[in-house]
Write a protein that holds these residues in place. Structure first.
Motif, PDB file in Angstrom:
ATOM      1  N   GLY A  27       0.799  -1.220   0.000  1.00  0.00           N
ATOM      2  CA  GLY A  27       0.000   0.000   0.000  1.00  0.00           C
ATOM      3  C   GLY A  27       0.828   1.264   0.000  1.00  0.00           C
ATOM      4  O   GLY A  27       0.371   2.304  -0.466  1.00  0.00           O
ATOM      5  N   PHE A  28       2.052   1.185   0.548  1.00  0.00           N
ATOM      6  CA  PHE A  28       2.893   2.381   0.550  1.00  0.00           C
ATOM      7  C   PHE A  28       4.217   2.186  -0.183  1.00  0.00           C
ATOM      8  O   PHE A  28       4.743   3.124  -0.771  1.00  0.00           O
ATOM      9  CB  PHE A  28       3.152   2.881   1.974  1.00  0.00           C
ATOM     10  N   ASP A  29       4.768   0.961  -0.204  1.00  0.00           N
ATOM     11  CA  ASP A  29       6.077   0.837  -0.859  1.00  0.00           C
ATOM     12  C   ASP A  29       5.969   0.741  -2.381  1.00  0.00           C
ATOM     13  O   ASP A  29       6.980   0.679  -3.071  1.00  0.00           O
ATOM     14  CB  ASP A  29       6.914  -0.306  -0.272  1.00  0.00           C
ATOM     15  N   ILE A  30       4.727   0.779  -2.912  1.00  0.00           N
ATOM     16  CA  ILE A  30       4.565   0.874  -4.359  1.00  0.00           C
ATOM     17  C   ILE A  30       5.226   2.159  -4.874  1.00  0.00           C
ATOM     18  O   ILE A  30       5.610   2.259  -6.046  1.00  0.00           O
ATOM     19  CB  ILE A  30       3.071   0.825  -4.761  1.00  0.00           C
ATOM     20  N   GLN A  31       5.399   3.163  -3.971  1.00  0.00           N
ATOM     21  CA  GLN A  31       6.087   4.401  -4.359  1.00  0.00           C
ATOM     22  C   GLN A  31       7.530   4.142  -4.806  1.00  0.00           C
ATOM     23  O   GLN A  31       8.123   4.967  -5.499  1.00  0.00           O
ATOM     24  CB  GLN A  31       6.115   5.379  -3.182  1.00  0.00           C
ATOM     25  N   LEU A  32       8.056   2.998  -4.409  1.00  0.00           N
ATOM     26  CA  LEU A  32       9.447   2.677  -4.733  1.00  0.00           C
ATOM     27  C   LEU A  32       9.582   1.919  -6.050  1.00  0.00           C
ATOM     28  O   LEU A  32      10.699   1.536  -6.419  1.00  0.00           O
ATOM     29  CB  LEU A  32      10.059   1.838  -3.612  1.00  0.00           C
ATOM     30  N   ILE A  33       8.483   1.703  -6.757  1.00  0.00           N
ATOM     31  CA  ILE A  33       8.532   0.783  -7.896  1.00  0.00           C
ATOM     32  C   ILE A  33       9.544   1.199  -8.958  1.00  0.00           C
ATOM     33  O   ILE A  33      10.278   0.357  -9.498  1.00  0.00           O
ATOM     34  CB  ILE A  33       7.127   0.578  -8.516  1.00  0.00           C
ATOM     35  N   GLU A  34       9.614   2.485  -9.271  1.00  0.00           N
ATOM     36  CA  GLU A  34      10.559   2.922 -10.308  1.00  0.00           C
ATOM     37  C   GLU A  34      11.992   2.608  -9.881  1.00  0.00           C
ATOM     38  O   GLU A  34      12.824   2.198 -10.697  1.00  0.00           O
ATOM     39  CB  GLU A  34      10.400   4.419 -10.578  1.00  0.00           C
ATOM     40  N   TYR A  35      12.274   2.814  -8.595  1.00  0.00           N
ATOM     41  CA  TYR A  35      13.619   2.551  -8.086  1.00  0.00           C
ATOM     42  C   TYR A  35      13.876   1.048  -7.981  1.00  0.00           C
ATOM     43  O   TYR A  35      15.003   0.590  -8.217  1.00  0.00           O
ATOM     44  CB  TYR A  35      13.801   3.243  -6.735  1.00  0.00           C
ATOM     45  N   ASP A  36      12.825   0.286  -7.672  1.00  0.00           N
ATOM     46  CA  ASP A  36      12.961  -1.159  -7.608  1.00  0.00           C
ATOM     47  C   ASP A  36      13.288  -1.723  -8.996  1.00  0.00           C
ATOM     48  O   ASP A  36      14.140  -2.614  -9.152  1.00  0.00           O
ATOM     49  CB  ASP A  36      11.669  -1.790  -7.081  1.00  0.00           C
ATOM     50  N   LEU A  37      12.617  -1.183 -10.009  1.00  0.00           N
ATOM     51  CA  LEU A  37      12.875  -1.627 -11.377  1.00  0.00           C
ATOM     52  C   LEU A  37      14.289  -1.244 -11.816  1.00  0.00           C
ATOM     53  O   LEU A  37      14.997  -2.047 -12.431  1.00  0.00           O
ATOM     54  CB  LEU A  37      11.840  -1.005 -12.322  1.00  0.00           C
ATOM     55  N   ALA A 125      17.255  10.826  -4.986  1.00  0.00           N
ATOM     56  CA  ALA A 125      16.500  11.679  -5.902  1.00  0.00           C
ATOM     57  C   ALA A 125      15.751  12.775  -5.153  1.00  0.00           C
ATOM     58  O   ALA A 125      15.717  13.939  -5.581  1.00  0.00           O
ATOM     59  CB  ALA A 125      15.526  10.830  -6.721  1.00  0.00           C
ATOM     60  N   GLU A 126      15.158  12.411  -4.019  1.00  0.00           N
ATOM     61  CA  GLU A 126      14.382  13.393  -3.257  1.00  0.00           C
ATOM     62  C   GLU A 126      15.273  14.442  -2.609  1.00  0.00           C
ATOM     63  O   GLU A 126      14.880  15.609  -2.481  1.00  0.00           O
ATOM     64  CB  GLU A 126      13.531  12.680  -2.205  1.00  0.00           C
ATOM     65  N   LYS A 190      25.926  12.016   0.881  1.00  0.00           N
ATOM     66  CA  LYS A 190      27.151  11.214   0.814  1.00  0.00           C
ATOM     67  C   LYS A 190      26.946   9.845   1.455  1.00  0.00           C
ATOM     68  O   LYS A 190      27.435   8.825   0.953  1.00  0.00           O
ATOM     69  CB  LYS A 190      28.294  11.940   1.521  1.00  0.00           C
ATOM     70  N   ARG A 191      26.256   9.821   2.591  1.00  0.00           N
ATOM     71  CA  ARG A 191      26.078   8.547   3.300  1.00  0.00           C
ATOM     72  C   ARG A 191      24.862   7.779   2.810  1.00  0.00           C
ATOM     73  O   ARG A 191      24.695   6.602   3.127  1.00  0.00           O
ATOM     74  CB  ARG A 191      26.037   8.798   4.813  1.00  0.00           C
ATOM     75  N   THR A 192      24.013   8.439   2.045  1.00  0.00           N
ATOM     76  CA  THR A 192      22.914   7.741   1.371  1.00  0.00           C
ATOM     77  C   THR A 192      23.427   7.056   0.110  1.00  0.00           C
ATOM     78  O   THR A 192      22.888   6.031  -0.319  1.00  0.00           O
ATOM     79  CB  THR A 192      21.799   8.744   1.006  1.00  0.00           C
ATOM     80  N   ASN A 193      24.484   7.601  -0.457  1.00  0.00           N
ATOM     81  CA  ASN A 193      24.976   7.171  -1.759  1.00  0.00           C
ATOM     82  C   ASN A 193      25.955   5.994  -1.654  1.00  0.00           C
ATOM     83  O   ASN A 193      27.022   5.996  -2.251  1.00  0.00           O
ATOM     84  CB  ASN A 193      25.644   8.352  -2.471  1.00  0.00           C
ATOM     85  N   VAL A 194      25.566   4.989  -0.883  1.00  0.00           N
ATOM     86  CA  VAL A 194      26.361   3.769  -0.699  1.00  0.00           C
ATOM     87  C   VAL A 194      25.450   2.578  -0.985  1.00  0.00           C
ATOM     88  O   VAL A 194      24.318   2.526  -0.502  1.00  0.00           O
ATOM     89  CB  VAL A 194      26.928   3.682   0.732  1.00  0.00           C
ATOM     90  N   SER A 195      25.938   1.621  -1.760  1.00  0.00           N
ATOM     91  CA  SER A 195      25.078   0.536  -2.246  1.00  0.00           C
ATOM     92  C   SER A 195      25.097  -0.692  -1.334  1.00  0.00           C
ATOM     93  O   SER A 195      26.155  -1.276  -1.091  1.00  0.00           O
ATOM     94  CB  SER A 195      25.518   0.106  -3.648  1.00  0.00           C
ATOM     95  N   PRO A 196      23.893  -1.140  -0.883  1.00  0.00           N
ATOM     96  CA  PRO A 196      23.810  -2.399  -0.152  1.00  0.00           C
ATOM     97  C   PRO A 196      23.543  -3.597  -1.076  1.00  0.00           C
ATOM     98  O   PRO A 196      23.510  -4.737  -0.613  1.00  0.00           O
ATOM     99  CB  PRO A 196      22.615  -2.176   0.784  1.00  0.00           C
ATOM    100  N   LEU A 197      23.352  -3.312  -2.368  1.00  0.00           N
ATOM    101  CA  LEU A 197      22.998  -4.389  -3.299  1.00  0.00           C
ATOM    102  C   LEU A 197      24.114  -5.431  -3.344  1.00  0.00           C
ATOM    103  O   LEU A 197      25.286  -5.100  -3.551  1.00  0.00           O
ATOM    104  CB  LEU A 197      22.771  -3.808  -4.691  1.00  0.00           C
ATOM    105  N   GLY A 198      23.736  -6.681  -3.134  1.00  0.00           N
ATOM    106  CA  GLY A 198      24.704  -7.765  -3.099  1.00  0.00           C
ATOM    107  C   GLY A 198      25.072  -8.197  -1.692  1.00  0.00           C
ATOM    108  O   GLY A 198      25.807  -9.168  -1.518  1.00  0.00           O
TER     109      GLY A 198
END
Length: 461
Positions: A27-37, A125-126, A190-198
């Motif tokens: 109901g709320f995390d659908i806002q993340l769909i563009e970033y999820d894709l 982005a925000e 700066k501290r947001t711009n770190v990747s947890p992917l993987g």
């Protein structure tokens, strides 16, 4: 009966329908769909680069993900609570589009690092958009300041008349607050711009992934050094909410002043019709709704900061379901801050008019030039503390006599101290009082003009 979930083969019975609703975040995390894709596309490309899947499979996955993006933008992809969250919704739709190869997308990835990636992409982005709005707000402050360098306004401490100021100097104080807000967001970025992917669920993965490559594709500075930290860190979100709270503090302080200035008691500004409302039963009223709403909405952002701090304070490593509760507070804070910045910018640009005659007259109605009398004596070698005490007595007797300092005769001044001469009247004139304060950061007219030039340079850089 709820729909079968991706993880449900471990279980013998289906999830209770009420619990399914309680558990769902779609109901709320659908806002993340563009970033999820976007994150999934980068992950698919990385899987191909490391030969975990074939190039053809990656191309199929990317094509399917882009199709979902178009479907969402066209209003054709609207997953319900049965999807549980945006990640499962995308995975299910992708498999419908490309077949079983869609199930390979989740290789070497967990929802834990996936959601961490999404929220960081969203917040990056925000932050950039909020910084642009801060610059627009600063531009509005500067435009007003340039018009009112030599407009005077009473300065206050303890909400008591203190010393007269250039109105531009007063407005530039808010410009500097906003400048710190902009810089603070840049630091949070700066501290947001770190990747947890993987990072996987918590321990990394056995697959030969290239985390630096996927981080580069997503324009992150680098990947997290520690997989446990990567999936459980929300420091960046707390820092953002701290920065957002300070933005709201500054907007609320300006709002409070505007509310006072618009009152009949102050009468320093006129509210224009485009940015004010009326009363339902009192036709004479014009209400400062914009600053009142900004002042009221400030508490929402403060509350979200407190909520996230409480969520995080007792969480053991690594990911816990509690972290699902981070998103709504972040989303609402972003929306609130941006809407308040926009509203206050409009108010400054087109919603108020300073009553310059009233402002200039106001500084002549009090004893805010008393410090300048003491300074006058100090300049004539009277010790400042002695001068201060003398002026205090003068103010006391003047009040009793119903006089202002400007109304005292030269004879009365010289009875106070023989150092007073005819130039005392020029020294305590409000315009002189303000223009003389040309110390660095002061309210003197020339110093304020220099400050405006520096502010323009800051804004353009």
């Amino acid at each position: 009966m709820t729909e079968k979930q991706t993880w449900s083969d471990r279980f013998e019975t289906a999830l209770n329908p009420a619990i399914a609703i309680f558990n769902a975040s779609i109901g709320f995390d659908i806002q993340l769909i563009e970033y999820d894709l976007t994150g999934s596309i980068a992950h698919a490309k990385m899987l191909a680069k490391t030969a975990i899947i074939s190039d053809a499979e990656a191309e199929l996955l990317v094509s399917g993900l882009e199709q979902i993006r178009q479907e969402y933008r066209q209003g054709k992809f609207n997953p319900g609570v049965e999807a549980e969250d945006v990640h499962f919704a995308v995975e299910k739709r992708l498999t419908e589009i490309v077949g079983d190869v869609g199930k390979k997308l989740h290789t070497a990835r967990s929802r834990n690092d996936q959601v961490g990636t999404d929220i960081r992409l969203y917040l990056k982005a925000e932050i950039e958009q909020t910084q642009e709005q801060i610059k627009a707000f600063q531009s509005a402050l500067l435009a007003q300041a340039e018009q009112h360098v030599e407009t005077l306004i009473p300065g206050y401490t303890h909400l008591q008349r203190a010393q007269p100021l250039s109105l531009a100097h007063h407005l530039l104080a808010y410009f500097q607050m906003a400048q710190r807000d902009w810089e603070r967001l840049a630091d949070v970025y700066k501290r947001t711009n770190v990747s947890p992917l993987g990072c996987g669920a918590l321990a990394g993965t056995t697959f030969p992934i290239d985390r630096a490559y996927s981080a580069k594709l997503l324009e992150f500075d680098r990947p997290y050094e520690n997989s446990l930290d990567g999936v459980s860190d929300r420091d960046f979100a707390i820092e953002f909410l701290c920065a957002a709270s300070l933005i709201m503090v500054h907007l609320s302080r300006l709002s409070e002043e505007m509310i006072l200035w618009a009152s009949q008691e102050f009468n320093f500004i006129t509210l224009k019709d485009s940015c004010a409302t009326g009363s339902s039963i009192m036709p004479q009223k014009k209400n400062p709704d914009i600053p009142e709403l900004v002042r009221g909405k400030t508490g929402r952002v403060f509350g979200h900061l407190q909520a996230l701090l409480v969520i995080m304070k007792g969480l053991p490593l690594a990911y816990n379901k509690d972290l699902q509760e981070d998103k709504e507070g972040i989303f609402d804070s972003v929306k609130t801050v941006k809407s308040c910045l926009s509203a206050m910018t409009i108010l400054l640009n087109e919603g108020i008019e300073f009553r310059t005659a009233r402002l200039n007259a106001a500084v002549a109605e009090d004893f805010s030039n008393a410090t300048d009398v003491a300074d006058y004596l100090a300049a004539k070698q009277v010790p400042f503390r002695e001068a201060y005490n003398l002026v205090g007595k003068v103010v006391k007797t003047s009040l009793a006599a119903g006089k202002l300092l400007k109304d005292l005769s030269l004879e009365e001044w010289q009875q106070i101290h023989p150092a007073f001469e005819a130039d005392i009247y020029q020294a305590i004139a409000p315009e002189r009082v303000v223009s003389a304060r040309n110390s660095y950061g002061g309210t003197g007219f020339e110093r304020v003009r220099q400050a405006i030039a520096v502010a323009k340079s800051q804004l353009n850089s």
